[in-house]
Write an enzyme that holds these catalytic residues in place. Structure first.
Site, PDB file in Angstrom:
ATOM      1  N   LYS A   9       0.824  -1.217   0.000  1.00 22.84           N
ATOM      2  CA  LYS A   9       0.000   0.000   0.000  1.00 22.84           C
ATOM      3  C   LYS A   9       0.855   1.263   0.000  1.00 22.84           C
ATOM      4  CE  LYS A   9      -2.288  -1.007   3.529  1.00 22.84           C
ATOM      5  NZ  LYS A   9      -2.619  -0.573   4.839  1.00 22.84           N
TER       6      LYS A   9
ATOM      7  N   ARG B 148     -11.337   0.985   7.829  1.00 21.66           N
ATOM      8  CA  ARG B 148     -11.063  -0.424   8.116  1.00 21.66           C
ATOM      9  C   ARG B 148     -12.230  -1.097   8.813  1.00 21.66           C
ATOM     10  NH1 ARG B 148      -5.043   0.714   8.599  1.00 21.66           N
ATOM     11  NH2 ARG B 148      -3.936  -1.216   8.834  1.00 21.66           N
TER      12      ARG B 148
ATOM     13  N   ARG C 202      11.002  -5.784   6.058  1.00 21.79           N
ATOM     14  CA  ARG C 202      10.743  -4.366   5.759  1.00 21.79           C
ATOM     15  C   ARG C 202      11.516  -3.436   6.704  1.00 21.79           C
ATOM     16  NH1 ARG C 202       4.673  -2.081   5.226  1.00 21.79           N
ATOM     17  NH2 ARG C 202       4.447  -2.642   7.399  1.00 21.79           N
TER      18      ARG C 202
ATOM     19  N   ARG D 240       9.596  -1.521  12.069  1.00 21.63           N
ATOM     20  CA  ARG D 240       8.403  -1.211  12.867  1.00 21.63           C
ATOM     21  C   ARG D 240       8.215  -2.273  13.943  1.00 21.63           C
ATOM     22  NH1 ARG D 240       3.383   0.191   9.002  1.00 21.63           N
ATOM     23  NH2 ARG D 240       2.367  -1.138  10.526  1.00 21.63           N
TER      24      ARG D 240
ATOM     25  N   ARG E  95      -2.714  -9.060  12.956  1.00 20.59           N
ATOM     26  CA  ARG E  95      -3.152  -7.950  12.107  1.00 20.59           C
ATOM     27  C   ARG E  95      -3.940  -8.438  10.888  1.00 20.59           C
ATOM     28  NH1 ARG E  95       2.498  -5.285  11.398  1.00 20.59           N
ATOM     29  NH2 ARG E  95       1.673  -3.751   9.981  1.00 20.59           N
TER      30      ARG E  95
HETATM   31  P1  AMP Z   1      -0.854   0.546   9.009  1.00 17.21           P
HETATM   32  O1  AMP Z   1       0.341   1.435   8.963  1.00 17.21           O
HETATM   33  O2  AMP Z   1      -1.935   0.972   8.047  1.00 17.21           O
HETATM   34  O3  AMP Z   1      -0.504  -0.911   8.882  1.00 17.21           O
HETATM   35  O4  AMP Z   1      -1.495   0.736  10.471  1.00 17.21           O
HETATM   36  C1  AMP Z   1      -0.776   0.419  11.633  1.00 17.21           C
HETATM   37  C2  AMP Z   1      -1.715   0.323  12.812  1.00 17.21           C
HETATM   38  O5  AMP Z   1      -2.382   1.595  13.012  1.00 17.21           O
HETATM   39  C3  AMP Z   1      -2.860  -0.659  12.660  1.00 17.21           C
HETATM   40  O6  AMP Z   1      -2.461  -1.984  12.985  1.00 17.21           O
HETATM   41  C4  AMP Z   1      -3.886  -0.099  13.647  1.00 17.21           C
HETATM   42  O7  AMP Z   1      -3.521  -0.399  14.987  1.00 17.21           O
HETATM   43  C5  AMP Z   1      -3.728   1.408  13.448  1.00 17.21           C
HETATM   44  N1  AMP Z   1      -4.638   1.908  12.394  1.00 17.21           N
HETATM   45  C6  AMP Z   1      -4.289   2.403  11.181  1.00 17.21           C
HETATM   46  N2  AMP Z   1      -5.394   2.748  10.469  1.00 17.21           N
HETATM   47  C7  AMP Z   1      -6.460   2.452  11.254  1.00 17.21           C
HETATM   48  C8  AMP Z   1      -7.866   2.560  11.077  1.00 17.21           C
HETATM   49  N3  AMP Z   1      -8.407   3.006   9.937  1.00 17.21           N
HETATM   50  N4  AMP Z   1      -8.660   2.178  12.110  1.00 17.21           N
HETATM   51  C9  AMP Z   1      -8.138   1.730  13.254  1.00 17.21           C
HETATM   52  N5  AMP Z   1      -6.825   1.566  13.470  1.00 17.21           N
HETATM   53  C10 AMP Z   1      -5.976   1.925  12.494  1.00 17.21           C
END
Ligand code: AMP
Length: 215
Positions: free
Chosen positions: A13, A88, A127, A160, A171
């Site tokens: 993404k 999400r 990563r 990360r 996740r």
């Molecule tokens: P990402 O970088 O998109 O993988 O997001 C990392 C973490 O941020 C996720 O595992 C969630 O804990 C939180 N997060 C990101 N976007 C959302 C969302 N739309 N709703 C809830 N939690 C989110």
């Protein structure tokens, strides 16, 4: 151009978003990045979000929706947006529909990146991200020239804390459970465009672009 990009952690993404933004010059709004920025700035929002993120869980809807609404009301979103990692949950999707209709920028397309678990695990554990400019590397597939140093800005690279197989499993399960309804919601509006994210980077982008040029 008002678009969403969806896909599990490690589906590319971030990389694809950078390419879309580069070509179409729209703001990239990543809720994950926004939360991480708040964490590094030590804000109250960041402290709250971290508790969930560290467990691989979603941050509660109320907090996330408010954060996104505030961001979409900023002037740069008048030309459109690329939302990455949001919505999400079904509640987020419904809230987004309302917010974007209110600002006269309803969602036009949802790019859905698909990929299998083994490939994701391989991508995720290798990563590395840049502390300075957020560039993305992979220790095998896309290593930096000097180990742990960003080619672009010379800052240190980091992994990360949630980029482990254990966290990935949680996740992915959480992602699939919650986004199933989101995808169904946007599919019923005929907006979802599936893209095979296992392909080479350029092929993935070409497929995405096929959907975008139609907008
Ligand atoms: P990402 O970088 O998109 O993988 O997001 C990392 C973490 O941020 C996720 O595992 C969630 O804990 C939180 N997060 C990101 N976007 C959302 C969302 N739309 N709703 C809830 N939690 C989110």
């Amino acid at each position: 151009m008002n678009i969403l990009i969806m896909g599990p952690a490690g589906s590319g993404k971030g990389t694809m978003s950078a390419k879309i933004v580069d070509k179409y010059q729209i703001p990239h709004i990543s809720t994950g990045d926004m939360f991480r920025e708040n964490i590094s700035n030590g804000t109250f929002l960041g402290l709250t979000a971290k508790k969930y993120m560290d467990q691989g869980l979603l941050v509660p809807d109320e907090i996330t929706i408010q954060m996104v609404e505030k961001r979409l009301l900023k002037a740069d979103c008048r030309i459109g947006y690329l939302l990455d990692g949001f919505p999400r949950t079904l509640a987020q999707a419904k809230a987004l529909d309302e917010i974007t209709k209110n600002i006269g920028r309803p969602v036009e397309s949802v790019i859905n990146l698909t990929i299998d678990f083994d490939q994701l695990a391989q991508r995720i554990t290798g990563r590395r991200l840049c502390k300075g400019c957020d560039s993305i590397y992979h220790i095998k597939n896309n290593p930096s020239k000097v180990s742990n140093i960003c080619d672009v800005c010379g800052s240190q690279l980091y992994q990360r804390s949630d980029d482990t197989v254990e966290q990935l499993t949680v996740r992915i399960e959480e992602y699939e459970r919650s986004t199933k309804l989101v995808l169904e919601y946007f599919s019923s509006e005929g907006l979802v465009f599936d893209v095979n994210a296992s392909q080479a980077m350029n092929d993935v982008f070409n497929d995405i672009d096929k959907a975008l040029v139609k907008i």
